[in-house]
Design a protein around this motif. Structure first.
Motif, short mmCIF file in Angstrom:
data_model
loop_
_atom_site.label_atom_id
_atom_site.label_comp_id
_atom_site.label_asym_id
_atom_site.label_seq_id
_atom_site.Cartn_x
_atom_site.Cartn_y
_atom_site.Cartn_z
N GLN A 168 0.82 -1.20 0.00
CA GLN A 168 0.00 0.00 0.00
C GLN A 168 0.86 1.26 0.00
O GLN A 168 0.60 2.21 -0.76
N GLN A 169 1.89 1.28 0.84
CA GLN A 169 2.79 2.44 0.84
C GLN A 169 3.51 2.59 -0.50
O GLN A 169 3.77 3.71 -0.95
N GLU A 184 1.18 4.39 -2.78
CA GLU A 184 1.07 5.80 -2.40
C GLU A 184 2.32 6.58 -2.81
O GLU A 184 2.23 7.73 -3.27
N GLN A 195 2.17 7.24 -6.49
CA GLN A 195 1.29 8.36 -6.78
C GLN A 195 1.98 9.70 -6.53
O GLN A 195 1.82 10.65 -7.30
#
Length: 386
Positions: free
Chosen positions: A102-103, A106, A109
């Motif tokens: 997940q990190q 992110e 992004q």
């Protein structure tokens, strides 16, 4: 050059000393760290640290550095890199960049929004002479198409004990062991293969640093072995019975998108440690060891030894690569010189390591296709308008 630092542990202190060699005018104009373990070491080297701040936003807005250097525990890298980017400064972050999938998305992004050139990464082995010579052998056609790789990173018991005592013993702060320690290696060999991982599998566990193996009474030699490497934040004196949730041995198989394969082995309790590789190609094979400082290339058609080299360097300075990394990054910042590794390379290596450990935990083969699709989509985030 002005730098501001968040997370001044022993590793970041060493990195800053290398940067000072590359740029004697280096000035540390701000620090965020409630308990900077590397501060005394840095001061002994004659490098003063500027004002202390409570958070990164305040520090960057006040100190206005040329570079924000992130040496905090891995779990906080995303937050600290984001602070630097939104305040308009370039960022250098230690590896691994982040701790989980997940990190990773992110961070991708953020790179899409601000630009990948705004973040530099400390994958220091890409700067080593051994790695450069391996890539030269490839460029010279001595290896041919890479077919398979056998590689390892085995660390000595003193270093394994450090992991069991340090904050890196917790995956919530460091991520899986193969990510925290071996992302260098996974990155290197992906660059040699020239392709992303397409599938991974893995096995491993913890069998060395367990209570049954603890000495009844520590001898002087054992005490020196298990406590010689200092630890800073969130440390414990326990080695064999610590509350660590990391493993101490692991094997992994990687298939790459071009069909090449790698078998990788890591172990934290290897008395005669080594960090070696054998890259086998269609025209030859290359062998090297970062610890034992050797490299050779043999031709497949004749068996002739085409290259044989030895190097200087020790583990504590990543076999001489710390100084080279600092020199190259300094030239990049001041003159725009290209670097041998980038933040996207680091995130790809990190995601591969994260999925390797997922495969170990779930005892299954993992296809990487959907992971790369999500990652590429995250990188396509609309750029921020200046």
């Amino acid at each position: 050059m002005k730098v501001a630092v968040v997370g001044l542990g022993y590793r970041m202190a060493n990195v800053l000393k290398s940067f000072q060699k590359a740029n004697p005018d280096l000035a540390v104009t701000g620090l965020v760290d409630p308990a900077p373990a590397g501060l005394e070491d840095l001061q002994k080297a004659g490098l003063d640290v500027g004002p202390r701040f409570d958070n990164v936003d305040e520090m960057v807005q006040t100190a206005r550095p040329d570079l924000l250097m992130v040496g905090s525990p891995n779990a906080f890298h995303l937050e600290h890199v984001r602070s630097g980017l939104r305040n308009g400064v370039k960022v250098f972050t230690e590896k691994p960049v982040v701790i989980d999938e997940q990190q990773s998305m992110e961070m991708a992004q953020l790179l899409g929004e601000y630009g990948a050139d705004r973040v530099l990464v400390g994958l220091v082995l890409r700067y080593s002479d051994l790695y450069r010579d391996l890539r030269k052998a490839q460029a010279d056609g001595q290896i041919g198409d890479v077919v398979s790789i056998e590689a390892s990173e085995h660390i000595a018991p003193y270093h394994g004990a450090f992991f069991m005592r340090d904050w890196r013993r917790y995956q919530q702060y460091a991520g899986p062991y193969i990510l925290e320690k071996c992302c260098h290696d996974i990155d290197l060999y992906a660059s040699v293969v020239g392709a992303r991982a397409s599938a991974v599998s893995s096995f491993g566990g913890r069998k060395s640093f367990v209570p049954d193996n603890a000495p009844a009474v520590l001898s002087n030699a054992e005490r020196e072995q298990y406590y010689c490497k200092p630890s800073g934040w969130n440390a414990t004196d326990k080695v064999f019975d610590s509350d660590a949730d990391i493993i101490d041995y692991q094997t992994a198989l990687i298939e790459y998108e071009n069909g090449a394969t790698m078998a990788f082995h890591a172990n934290l309790n290897v008395p005669n440690q080594f960090r070696r590789f054998c890259v086998i190609g269609s025209k030859g094979m290359a062998e090297g060891d970062f610890v034992r400082n050797n490299f050779s290339v043999h031709a497949a058609s004749s068996g002739e030894k085409l290259v044989e080299k030895r190097y200087e360097g020790v583990e504590t300075d990543h076999y001489g690569a710390d100084d080279q990394m600092a020199a190259d990054i300094t030239r990049n910042l001041l003159e725009g010189e290209p670097l041998p590794v980038g933040i996207i390379d680091a995130l790809e290596a990190g995601l591969t390591a994260i999925k390797i450990d997922e495969a170990r935990r779930e005892r299954r083969l993992i296809d990487m296709g959907s992971t790369w699709a999500r990652f590429d989509e995250a990188l396509r985030t609309a750029p921020r308008q200046s």
